[in-house]
Design a protein around this motif. Structure first.
Motif, mmCIF file in Angstrom:
data_model
loop_
_atom_site.group_PDB
_atom_site.id
_atom_site.type_symbol
_atom_site.label_atom_id
_atom_site.label_comp_id
_atom_site.label_asym_id
_atom_site.label_seq_id
_atom_site.Cartn_x
_atom_site.Cartn_y
_atom_site.Cartn_z
ATOM 1 N N ASP A 159 0.488 -1.161 0.064
ATOM 2 C CA ASP A 159 -0.124 0.053 0.123
ATOM 3 C C ASP A 159 0.811 1.440 -0.060
ATOM 4 O O ASP A 159 0.479 2.336 -0.049
ATOM 5 C CB ASP A 159 -1.107 -0.007 1.293
ATOM 6 N N GLY A 160 2.384 0.924 0.003
ATOM 7 C CA GLY A 160 2.980 2.363 0.077
ATOM 8 C C GLY A 160 3.025 3.223 1.300
ATOM 9 O O GLY A 160 3.331 4.335 1.162
ATOM 10 N N ARG A 161 2.400 2.828 2.299
ATOM 11 C CA ARG A 161 2.139 3.726 3.677
ATOM 12 C C ARG A 161 3.154 3.446 4.489
ATOM 13 O O ARG A 161 3.653 2.354 4.856
ATOM 14 C CB ARG A 161 0.709 3.388 4.218
ATOM 15 N N THR A 162 3.632 4.541 5.196
ATOM 16 C CA THR A 162 4.477 4.505 6.442
ATOM 17 C C THR A 162 3.715 4.416 7.716
ATOM 18 O O THR A 162 2.825 5.063 7.800
ATOM 19 C CB THR A 162 5.537 5.447 6.453
ATOM 20 N N VAL A 163 4.099 3.449 8.496
ATOM 21 C CA VAL A 163 3.255 3.339 9.930
ATOM 22 C C VAL A 163 3.987 3.197 10.831
ATOM 23 O O VAL A 163 5.347 2.747 10.641
ATOM 24 C CB VAL A 163 2.228 2.222 9.768
ATOM 25 N N ARG A 164 3.758 3.494 12.259
ATOM 26 C CA ARG A 164 4.439 3.181 13.295
ATOM 27 C C ARG A 164 3.773 2.608 14.340
ATOM 28 O O ARG A 164 2.630 2.642 14.494
ATOM 29 C CB ARG A 164 4.673 4.641 13.998
ATOM 30 N N ARG A 165 4.196 1.470 14.925
ATOM 31 C CA ARG A 165 3.635 0.433 15.812
ATOM 32 C C ARG A 165 4.342 0.316 16.907
ATOM 33 O O ARG A 165 5.417 0.186 17.227
ATOM 34 C CB ARG A 165 3.526 -0.905 14.972
ATOM 35 N N ARG B 103 15.524 10.832 9.616
ATOM 36 C CA ARG B 103 14.177 10.645 9.267
ATOM 37 C C ARG B 103 13.169 11.237 10.256
ATOM 38 O O ARG B 103 13.046 11.141 11.508
ATOM 39 C CB ARG B 103 13.828 9.226 8.873
ATOM 40 N N VAL B 104 12.129 11.964 9.562
ATOM 41 C CA VAL B 104 10.911 12.218 10.527
ATOM 42 C C VAL B 104 10.223 11.273 10.872
ATOM 43 O O VAL B 104 9.586 10.529 10.020
ATOM 44 C CB VAL B 104 10.216 13.434 9.920
ATOM 45 N N VAL B 105 9.669 10.923 12.149
ATOM 46 C CA VAL B 105 9.039 9.691 12.645
ATOM 47 C C VAL B 105 7.885 10.287 13.431
ATOM 48 O O VAL B 105 7.093 9.425 13.674
ATOM 49 C CB VAL B 105 9.724 9.037 13.485
ATOM 50 N N ARG B 106 7.845 11.443 13.524
ATOM 51 C CA ARG B 106 6.596 12.290 14.300
ATOM 52 C C ARG B 106 6.287 13.581 13.856
ATOM 53 O O ARG B 106 7.457 14.504 14.036
ATOM 54 C CB ARG B 106 6.610 11.998 15.886
ATOM 55 N N GLY B 107 5.194 14.038 13.528
ATOM 56 C CA GLY B 107 4.903 15.344 13.070
ATOM 57 C C GLY B 107 3.708 15.449 11.901
ATOM 58 O O GLY B 107 2.997 14.572 11.790
ATOM 59 N N CYS C 33 5.931 24.637 11.617
ATOM 60 C CA CYS C 33 6.245 23.203 12.031
ATOM 61 C C CYS C 33 5.394 23.229 13.404
ATOM 62 O O CYS C 33 5.803 23.140 14.658
ATOM 63 C CB CYS C 33 7.539 22.783 12.456
ATOM 64 N N PRO C 34 4.118 23.299 13.335
ATOM 65 C CA PRO C 34 3.105 23.392 14.547
ATOM 66 C C PRO C 34 3.266 21.897 15.247
ATOM 67 O O PRO C 34 3.185 20.789 14.807
ATOM 68 C CB PRO C 34 1.728 23.522 13.949
ATOM 69 N N GLY C 35 3.528 21.979 16.531
ATOM 70 C CA GLY C 35 3.595 20.875 17.543
ATOM 71 C C GLY C 35 5.015 20.148 17.430
ATOM 72 O O GLY C 35 5.435 19.438 18.095
ATOM 73 N N GLY C 36 5.916 20.708 16.622
ATOM 74 C CA GLY C 36 7.372 20.194 16.545
ATOM 75 C C GLY C 36 7.536 18.812 15.706
ATOM 76 O O GLY C 36 6.389 18.344 15.236
ATOM 77 N N LEU C 37 8.482 18.551 15.635
ATOM 78 C CA LEU C 37 9.111 17.186 14.960
ATOM 79 C C LEU C 37 9.911 16.258 15.882
ATOM 80 O O LEU C 37 10.595 16.722 16.620
ATOM 81 C CB LEU C 37 9.797 17.502 13.786
ATOM 82 N N THR C 38 9.600 14.839 15.575
ATOM 83 C CA THR C 38 10.590 13.969 16.285
ATOM 84 C C THR C 38 11.279 13.287 15.112
ATOM 85 O O THR C 38 10.774 12.746 13.943
ATOM 86 C CB THR C 38 9.946 12.879 16.932
ATOM 87 N N LEU C 39 12.872 13.371 15.149
ATOM 88 C CA LEU C 39 13.636 12.761 14.185
ATOM 89 C C LEU C 39 14.328 11.529 14.653
ATOM 90 O O LEU C 39 14.621 11.631 15.923
ATOM 91 C CB LEU C 39 14.790 13.747 13.756
ATOM 92 N N LEU C 40 14.274 10.381 14.013
ATOM 93 C CA LEU C 40 15.142 9.315 14.132
ATOM 94 C C LEU C 40 16.549 9.473 13.420
ATOM 95 O O LEU C 40 16.523 9.714 12.389
ATOM 96 C CB LEU C 40 14.488 7.922 13.776
ATOM 97 N N VAL C 41 17.491 9.588 14.264
ATOM 98 C CA VAL C 41 18.544 9.890 13.671
ATOM 99 C C VAL C 41 19.554 8.492 13.861
ATOM 100 O O VAL C 41 19.768 8.165 15.106
ATOM 101 C CB VAL C 41 19.578 11.013 14.413
ATOM 102 N N GLU C 42 20.005 8.156 12.882
ATOM 103 C CA GLU C 42 20.934 6.713 12.815
ATOM 104 C C GLU C 42 22.320 7.359 12.596
ATOM 105 O O GLU C 42 22.751 7.867 11.426
ATOM 106 C CB GLU C 42 20.485 5.511 11.811
ATOM 107 N N SER C 43 23.358 7.011 13.244
ATOM 108 C CA SER C 43 24.733 7.360 13.190
ATOM 109 C C SER C 43 25.295 6.058 12.752
ATOM 110 O O SER C 43 25.447 5.202 13.281
ATOM 111 C CB SER C 43 25.324 7.912 14.277
#
Length: 374
Positions: free
Chosen positions: A69-75, A126-130, A186-196
């Motif tokens: 379905d091409g959708r990004t989801v968080r579980r 990557r943006v994981v919340r926003g 950017c109402p509400g801010g963003l959460t980023l997942l940063v992988e190093s």
């Protein structure tokens, strides 16, 4: 994603569509930390792991769904008291997982994976919340702060995200960071997942002895870039150490002073010969490295310490020396000895005690913030 870059890079090169599941956050005890990843291609091939087996089956199905379905989801996955067979973590922890489809032409993800495969320093944010229109935004950031990619086509967010990712990369950390609310953009801010992803840490083995052959294999298995150094050319040969990344013929103390080390480097001194050990350890114990260990009997250790004190090494510096090297496993063979040395290195770097988990009450999975940088 960068954790499994070596296996994803051929998928990009082959033009495969795939979905990747990445651990975003962990609460309580969990077998894998943020950045752990599992990927599934359209043929059903699986690489990586997000939980050591607890929730892999359901995550696999979610990846297949994302491909369809091409959708990004968080579980979120956690322990289920009601149904022992439900997808959950029997260790009692909770993990949040982001499942996203990936197209082979995705330039930012492809660039980050390629850089990690080349063992270059790179961070993937990557943006994981926003806001919905920003989810999926991604940046690839190099060590000099240069970046490619965007977040919703908004330059101000890209600059903020790149700065946060660069700070994470500088310390080699993987995890989430918040970009505070910034008004209408950017109402509400963003959460980023940063992988190093950093170049592999170094293990330098001084002394081209039989024990070194086994330790080279153990170091390579743990992901180190392994160098063997010995002043004797008849022993320090590529034929004797085919699995080493480098074999150097030089006096150990001279090589150590000329080469590059950092706070992830581990130094293993296996020569147990005073003319090599004392000048080498005198230099090694004054470097900001992760671990310094030296082989020898307790008698050798006492005599070596006496000579080091005479050479001007302080008591504080001597406390950094792990000698006799390794944990007490009752090791006899070179392979067993290498295992005891490798186990001590892991314990020192990760904050472990080296005691059996049976009957102990120490955490099995420690907070990454309590560990030395990998």
């Amino acid at each position: 994603m960068l954790e499994i870059a070596d296996r994803l890079h051929p998928w990009f090169e082959d033009g495969r569509d795939f979905a990747v599941a990445t651990v975003v956050a962990v609460d309580g005890s969990a077998p894998r930390g943020p950045g752990a990843a599992l990927a599934v291609d359209r043929d059903g091939t699986v690489v990586g792991s997000v939980s050591g087996g607890c929730v892999e089956a359901e995550v696999y199905e979610l990846c297949e769904q994302a491909l369809d379905d091409g959708r990004t989801v968080r579980r979120r996955f956690g322990y289920s008291d009601e149904d022992a067979f439900a997808a959950g973590l029997t260790c009692g922890g909770v993990i949040d997982i982001l499942i996203a489809p990936v197209r082979p032409a995705a330039p930012v993800l492809r660039a980050a994976v390629a850089a990690a495969t080349r063992r270059e320093a790179v961070a993937l944010a990557r943006v994981v919340r926003g806001p919905d229109d920003l989810l999926g935004g991604a940046l690839s950031v190099s060590a000099d702060g240069a970046y490619e990619g965007h977040i919703g086509g908004r330059p101000e967010l890209g600059r903020s995200a790149a700065a946060e990712a660069r700070a994470m990369l500088d310390t080699g950390r993987t995890g989430t960071v918040e970009i505070a609310e910034g008004g209408s953009h950017c109402p509400g801010g963003l959460t980023l997942l940063v992988e190093s992803s950093l170049p592999p840490p170094r293990m330098i083995v001084f002394g081209a002895v039989d024990f070194a052959t086994a330790l080279v294999r153990a170091g390579a298995f743990l992901g180190y870039h392994v160098t063997v150094c010995d002043a004797r050319p008849v022993f320090a040969t590529r034929a004797r150490f085919p699995e080493a990344d480098e074999v150097v013929v030089d006096w150990p103390h001279r090589y150590l002073r000329s080469t590059t080390t950092d706070d992830r480097t581990v130094l293993c001194v296996l020569t147990h010969d005073t003319k090599f050990d004392v000048p080498l350890l005198e230099a090694a114990l004054r470097l900001p490295v992760a671990y310094v260990g030296a082989m020898g009997s307790r008698r050798t250790h006492r005599e070596r310490n006496r000579r080091l004190r005479e050479a001007g090494v302080t008591e504080d510096e001597l406390t950094r020396l792990h000698s006799p090297i390794g944990l007490d496993l009752g090791a006899r063979t070179p392979e067993e000895t290498a295992l005891s040395i490798a186990a001590e290195i892991v314990a020192v770097r990760r904050g472990g005690t080296g005691t059996p988990l049976t009957g102990s009450h120490t955490p099995i999975h420690r907070d990454p913030g309590q560990e030395s940088r990998p």
